[in-house]
Design an enzyme around this catalytic site. Sequence first.
Site, PDB file in Angstrom:
ATOM      1  N   SER A   1     -37.802  12.488  31.140  1.00  0.00           N
ATOM      2  CA  SER A   1     -38.401  13.769  30.759  1.00  0.00           C
ATOM      3  C   SER A   1     -37.464  14.482  29.777  1.00  0.00           C
ATOM      4  CB  SER A   1     -38.648  14.650  31.991  1.00  0.00           C
ATOM      5  OG  SER A   1     -39.268  15.853  31.608  1.00  0.00           O
TER       6      SER A   1
ATOM      7  N   SER B   1     -42.689  12.210  32.116  1.00  0.00           N
ATOM      8  CA  SER B   1     -43.371  13.489  32.271  1.00  0.00           C
ATOM      9  C   SER B   1     -43.196  14.394  31.066  1.00  0.00           C
ATOM     10  CB  SER B   1     -42.826  14.204  33.522  1.00  0.00           C
ATOM     11  OG  SER B   1     -43.385  15.491  33.654  1.00  0.00           O
ATOM     12  N   GLY B   2     -44.207  15.244  30.844  1.00  0.00           N
ATOM     13  CA  GLY B   2     -44.096  16.325  29.882  1.00  0.00           C
ATOM     14  C   GLY B   2     -43.475  17.561  30.468  1.00  0.00           C
ATOM     15  N   ASP B   3     -43.035  17.494  31.715  1.00  0.00           N
ATOM     16  CA  ASP B   3     -42.342  18.607  32.367  1.00  0.00           C
ATOM     17  C   ASP B   3     -41.450  18.007  33.445  1.00  0.00           C
ATOM     18  OD1 ASP B   3     -41.676  21.228  33.432  1.00  0.00           O
ATOM     19  OD2 ASP B   3     -43.518  21.959  32.519  1.00  0.00           O
ATOM     20  N   ASP B   4     -41.087  18.775  34.476  1.00  0.00           N
ATOM     21  CA  ASP B   4     -40.194  18.273  35.514  1.00  0.00           C
ATOM     22  C   ASP B   4     -40.806  17.040  36.193  1.00  0.00           C
ATOM     23  OD1 ASP B   4     -38.527  20.543  35.081  1.00  0.00           O
ATOM     24  OD2 ASP B   4     -39.861  21.724  36.366  1.00  0.00           O
TER      25      ASP B   4
END
Length: 467
Positions: free
Chosen positions: A285, A251-254
């Site tokens: 991540s 992921s690019g976030d959580d």
Amino acid sequence: MEMAMVIMLLGLLSMTSVSCRPSYGLTASEYPAMNCRKHSASLTDYGGVGDGKTSNTKAFKAAIEDLSKFASDGGAQLIIPPGKWLTGSFNLTSHFTLYLEKDAVILASQDESEYPLIPALPSYGRGRDASGDGLRYSSFIFGTNLTDVILTGANGTIDGQGSTWWKNYKKDKLKYTRPTLIEIMYSSQIQISSLTLLNSPQWNVHPIYSSDIIIQGLTILAPIDPISPNTDGINPDSCSNVRIEDNYIVSGDDCIAIKSGWDEYGIKVGMPSQHIIIRRLTCISPDSALIALGSEMSGGIQDIRIEDIVAINTESGIRIKTAPGRGGYIKDIYARNVTMQTMKYVFWMIGSYGSHADEGFDPKALPEIKNINYNDMTATNVTMSGNLAGIKDDPFTNICISNVNIEMSSKPKKLQWNCTDIEGTSSNVSPQPCESLADKGAGNSFSCPFPTDKLPIEDVQLKTCTY
């Protein structure tokens, strides 16, 4: 070690389809689901063309509208055959299954006009990206006020083609908030399983104001931040009775973020996220959390059960994010059997995560953070063990950490535990935590609690369905 990790990540992100779902021992025409369907049709029956270029927006809408008439007669399933099926946003219906065969790819249109504008979420008050006059772009796959809706397949792919959205967001060119990949609102009996989700414009899976949900066997991939901002994997939001299991997320976030509304809007709606179990998750991540609680948590978050988890090259483990003005609570959080490799923080709690929907929030609306329990964890190649910062005059209380072993990286922080405005206990934790986590003594039998009862969603057995 670091070079090997980079090579592994690049290899993962170059793949267009990665399967991590269990095989279930089924034949090619069978699949597990909460409910089976009496009627079935293919997208080609409605003029669908799977060449990756022809728009299938009309075909999807016509198919789902037609199949909705079978809702009271055993329900219907729409089969997506192998091919690349380009389409704009479309809405789901009740007593309905969207099934993607192996090598079927649904491609999201990059044309903004193919995403209708819909009102901001009541518990947010505005779009997260931009105020947008109280409007936001509809999710790519959307549903509201539904009962019994299933998205599944033989690891078929839904590709959000989010790169244009990411670029426009970073250049501040969007008037309205980016679409999520899948959003289902005010609904019950939801299953999202056995699919690969790629390149979402924003959050990938966002059930909100819903209950009785199974999210299982997903592979979710996005380029790591800063390429793909806010591409959270799975975000249950003001949801109850949720089972999230056997998922693999880059992921690019959580990887997972549990939410329940933003400031005064979330307080007004007052709908908590509760009774959620997360198990057998693998997360990568580097710039965000394995599992985040908040920061939008104003309706409350409680009874979250986390077990049998692996985080690799991830910024933090289970992260609590809140701030004055949020109100609400995060309580009765239980985690055990978590393995972490290459982490900036193992434990991270922050009471100053200060983004707000608008100026209407009440700074005196303080969140309640208590009964946070972490047990049986190992972490290697770690920069800092714990960064735990509550709120002045509103401490985070009854924090429990037990049976945890943390091994440092070659360049660790000199201060391994930073603790302010927190209270709790610890036992058999190495390196030894700060004084505010009172040590119950090495070698004793103390462990932080984990519930012994089952959530109702855990007893739901999937049926063997055919297509």
